[in-house]
Motif scaffolding. Structure first.
Motif, PDB file in Angstrom:
ATOM      1  N   UNK A 118       0.842  -1.210   0.000  1.00 21.78           N
ATOM      2  CA  UNK A 118       0.000   0.000   0.000  1.00 21.78           C
ATOM      3  C   UNK A 118       0.872   1.253   0.000  1.00 21.78           C
ATOM      4  N   UNK A 119       1.972   1.227   0.749  1.00 16.73           N
ATOM      5  CA  UNK A 119       2.877   2.370   0.746  1.00 16.73           C
ATOM      6  C   UNK A 119       3.516   2.554  -0.623  1.00 16.73           C
ATOM      7  N   UNK A 120       3.854   1.452  -1.294  1.00 13.11           N
ATOM      8  CA  UNK A 120       4.399   1.544  -2.653  1.00 13.11           C
ATOM      9  C   UNK A 120       3.372   2.179  -3.586  1.00 13.11           C
ATOM     10  N   UNK A 147       1.684   7.036  -6.652  1.00 17.18           N
ATOM     11  CA  UNK A 147       0.703   8.087  -6.907  1.00 17.18           C
ATOM     12  C   UNK A 147       1.310   9.472  -6.773  1.00 17.18           C
ATOM     13  N   UNK A 148       2.101   9.662  -5.730  1.00 19.85           N
ATOM     14  CA  UNK A 148       2.760  10.959  -5.524  1.00 19.85           C
ATOM     15  C   UNK A 148       3.835  11.237  -6.573  1.00 19.85           C
ATOM     16  N   UNK A 149       4.494  10.178  -7.060  1.00 13.86           N
ATOM     17  CA  UNK A 149       5.634  10.359  -7.967  1.00 13.86           C
ATOM     18  C   UNK A 149       5.275  10.209  -9.441  1.00 13.86           C
ATOM     19  N   UNK A 150       3.986  10.141  -9.738  1.00 11.26           N
ATOM     20  CA  UNK A 150       3.539   9.936 -11.121  1.00 11.26           C
ATOM     21  C   UNK A 150       4.143   8.679 -11.731  1.00 11.26           C
ATOM     22  N   UNK A 151       4.229   7.632 -10.931  1.00  8.26           N
ATOM     23  CA  UNK A 151       4.695   6.334 -11.404  1.00  8.26           C
ATOM     24  C   UNK A 151       6.198   6.124 -11.346  1.00  8.26           C
ATOM     25  N   UNK A 170       9.663   5.164  -9.848  1.00 10.91           N
ATOM     26  CA  UNK A 170      10.074   4.261  -8.773  1.00 10.91           C
ATOM     27  C   UNK A 170      11.356   4.740  -8.108  1.00 10.91           C
ATOM     28  N   UNK A 171      11.614   6.013  -8.171  1.00  7.64           N
ATOM     29  CA  UNK A 171      12.797   6.609  -7.555  1.00  7.64           C
ATOM     30  C   UNK A 171      12.479   6.966  -6.109  1.00  7.64           C
ATOM     31  N   UNK A 172      13.380   6.591  -5.190  1.00 10.33           N
ATOM     32  CA  UNK A 172      13.195   6.934  -3.780  1.00 10.33           C
ATOM     33  C   UNK A 172      14.348   7.814  -3.329  1.00 10.33           C
ATOM     34  N   UNK A 173      14.114   8.590  -2.328  1.00 12.30           N
ATOM     35  CA  UNK A 173      12.878   8.722  -1.573  1.00 12.30           C
ATOM     36  C   UNK A 173      11.904   9.665  -2.259  1.00 12.30           C
ATOM     37  N   UNK A 174      10.665   9.551  -1.865  1.00 14.37           N
ATOM     38  CA  UNK A 174       9.648  10.540  -2.208  1.00 14.37           C
ATOM     39  C   UNK A 174       9.265  11.199  -0.883  1.00 14.37           C
ATOM     40  N   UNK A 175       9.484  12.500  -0.825  1.00 13.77           N
ATOM     41  CA  UNK A 175       9.215  13.260   0.395  1.00 13.77           C
ATOM     42  C   UNK A 175       7.934  14.049   0.176  1.00 13.77           C
ATOM     43  N   UNK A 176       6.956  13.820   1.029  1.00 14.14           N
ATOM     44  CA  UNK A 176       5.680  14.516   0.927  1.00 14.14           C
ATOM     45  C   UNK A 176       5.567  15.444   2.134  1.00 14.14           C
ATOM     46  N   UNK A 177       5.555  16.738   1.836  1.00 16.72           N
ATOM     47  CA  UNK A 177       5.466  17.747   2.892  1.00 16.72           C
ATOM     48  C   UNK A 177       4.256  18.619   2.607  1.00 16.72           C
ATOM     49  N   UNK A 178       3.332  18.644   3.552  1.00 15.05           N
ATOM     50  CA  UNK A 178       2.078  19.392   3.398  1.00 15.05           C
ATOM     51  C   UNK A 178       1.370  19.023   2.093  1.00 15.05           C
ATOM     52  N   UNK A 179       1.406  17.732   1.747  1.00 19.79           N
ATOM     53  CA  UNK A 179       0.715  17.244   0.562  1.00 19.79           C
ATOM     54  C   UNK A 179       1.448  17.444  -0.750  1.00 19.79           C
ATOM     55  N   UNK A 180       2.610  18.090  -0.730  1.00 17.77           N
ATOM     56  CA  UNK A 180       3.388  18.353  -1.944  1.00 17.77           C
ATOM     57  C   UNK A 180       4.568  17.396  -2.024  1.00 17.77           C
ATOM     58  N   UNK A 181       4.651  16.572  -3.088  1.00 16.02           N
ATOM     59  CA  UNK A 181       5.733  15.601  -3.183  1.00 16.02           C
ATOM     60  C   UNK A 181       7.001  16.166  -3.840  1.00 16.02           C
ATOM     61  N   UNK A 182       8.128  15.640  -3.380  1.00 16.11           N
ATOM     62  CA  UNK A 182       9.427  15.854  -4.007  1.00 16.11           C
ATOM     63  C   UNK A 182      10.023  14.489  -4.241  1.00 16.11           C
TER      64      UNK A 182
END
Length: 67
Positions: free
Chosen positions: A35-37, A42-46, A48-60
């Motif tokens: 589920x986390x994957x 969803x945040x990274x538009x598909x 598979x690069x990590x990390x994905x940092x989500x701050x206040x709903x905005x992903x990096x």
């Protein structure tokens, strides 16, 4: 304080640097929980690069500061 979630992989040096930079963040290991994957993709538009940092709903996607 901002809510921060870091999607990443245990043992990944980029994920570790992100966690060191954001010690207050919630960590979600994408290899341990499908589920986390799914959420990360969803945040990274598909991407598979990590990390994905989500701050206040905005992903990096990715983290290379301090490398």
């Amino acid at each position: 304080m901002a809510d921060i979630i870091i999607y990443g992989k245990a043992g990944c040096p980029h994920t570790k640097r992100a966690l060191d930079a954001y010690p207050e963040a919630e960590f979600r290991d994408v290899l341990m929980n499908p589920k986390d994957m799914e959420d990360m993709l969803g945040y990274s538009n598909g991407q598979r690069k990590v990390p994905v940092i989500v701050q206040d709903g905005e992903p990096t996607v990715g983290y290379n500061r301090g490398s």
